[in-house]
Design an enzyme around this catalytic site. Structure first.
Site: not given
Length: 275
Positions: A68, A105
Site C-alpha cells: 500500500k 478503506d
C-alpha cells in the site's frame, strides 16, 4: 476472440484474499462477461516490474499488505485520502496511460457505518495503532464530532497517532493498551487489532457498550464482538468493511455508477461460510 478487461488483487500473502470472490460476483450480477479479476502473489521488490508489464487491457489493481505504501512512487497522482494515511489500496489505469492511486478503506469504513445508521458520534475509540488504525482515524475525522482515544502499546505509536490526528484536524489522545476495555464506553469503537489481541477486554466491557466495528472477519465473531452483541450493542465486522471498500473499487475500475453491493456481500458471506 473475446477481449477482456482485467483487474486483480496483489499482495503477499494473498491466497486468503476474498477480493476475487467479491469482484467476480459483481461482474456476474451486472452481466459484465468481458471482465476478469485475479490474484497475484507480489512482494515489494517485484511490484514495479509487475506494474510496468501490464498491458492496455488492465483497468485497475487492488493492493493489500505490504504494497500500500510501496506503490506510491509508481503513480502519477494520489488522492488526498490516500496521502493522508500514506496508503494506496486502489490503482486505476487510465486510457491516456496515467496511473492514479486512491484509498477506498477510508470511505468504505464511513459507508459501512452509515449503512448501520451511524452518521455522527460525539466521541470514539480506536484499539490498535497500525495501518488500519490510520484509516480508522481518517474515517472518524468525517464521523466523530469530538475526541478520539487510541489505545496503544508503545510511546512511538502513540506519537504517530497524535500526529496523524493533527494532520486530519481530529482531536486524538492516547491511552495505555491495558486499559482497552474502557474503549467500549465510547459511542463507537473501531478495533483494528490482529486475531485474539482484543479478547482479554471482553470480560471488562461496560454494562451498556457503544457500537463496535471490529475489522476482523475471521474468526467471527471475535470474543469482544460476542460480548458486546450479548449486551445489545450494534456490531460491525471485517466483511462490512471489505465489501464497502470493494464496491468502491469496482465502481472505479468498471465505470459503473453503483456497484452491486448486495450481490458482492452475499458472495463474501457464502465464501466465509464455506459454501
Amino acid at each position: 476472440m473475446t477481449t477482456y478487461h482485467r483487474a486483480a488483487v496483489l499482495g503477499s500473502p494473498i491466497a486468503h484474499s476474498l477480493s476475487p470472490v467479491l469482484h467476480r460476483a459483481g461482474y456476474a450480477a451486472l452481466g459484465l462477461d468481458d471482465w476478469r479479476y485475479d490474484r497475484f502473489e507480489v512482494g515489494e521488490d517485484a511490484l514495479a516490474a509487475f506494474v510496468e508489464g501490464l498491458g492496455p487491457e488492465w483497468a485497475g489493481l487492488s493492493l493489500t499488505m505490504p504494497l500500500k505504501r510501496a506503490v506510491i512512487p509508481l503513480l502519477d497522482e494520489v488522492s488526498e485520502t490516500a496521502l493522508s494515511v500514506d496508503a494506496v489500496n486502489t490503482v486505476v489505469f487510465h486510457p491516456d496511460g496515467r496511473r492514479s492511486g486512491d484509498n477506498t478503506d477510508v470511505p468504505g469504513l464511513v459507508n459501512a457505518l452509515r449503512e448501520r445508521g451511524i452518521e455522527r458520534v460525539e466521541s470514539a475509540s480506536v484499539l490498535g495503532a497500525g495501518a488500519t488504525a490510520s484509516s480508522a482515524l481518517a474515517a472518524l475525522a468525517q464521523v466523530c464530532a469530538g475526541e478520539v482515544t487510541v489505545y496503544v502499546r508503545s510511546a512511538e505509536r502513540a506519537a504517530q497517532m497524535r500526529s496523524l490526528g493533527e494532520r486530519l484536524g481530529l482531536s486524538v489522545r492516547t491511552a495505555d493498551w491495558e486499559r482497552g476495555a474502557e474503549a467500549l464506553a465510547a459511542p463507537l469503537t473501531v478495533s483494528t487489532t490482529p486475531a485474539g489481541a482484543s479478547d482479554p477486554f471482553a470480560a471488562g466491557i461496560p454494562e451498556r457498550p457503544g457500537a463496535l466495528f471490529d475489522v476482523l472477519y475471521h474468526p467471527w465473531p471475535t470474543k469482544l464482538v460476542a460480548a458486546c452483541a450479548e449486551r445489545g450493542a450494534t456490531v460491525l465486522g471485517g466483511l462490512d468493511l471489505l465489501v464497502h471498500q470493494a464496491v468502491l473499487q469496482f465502481e472505479r475500475f468498471t465505470g459503473v455508477a453503483a456497484g452491486p453491493l448486495a450481490a458482492m456481500r452475499a458472495a463474501g458471506e457464502a465464501a466465509l461460510a464455506g459454501e
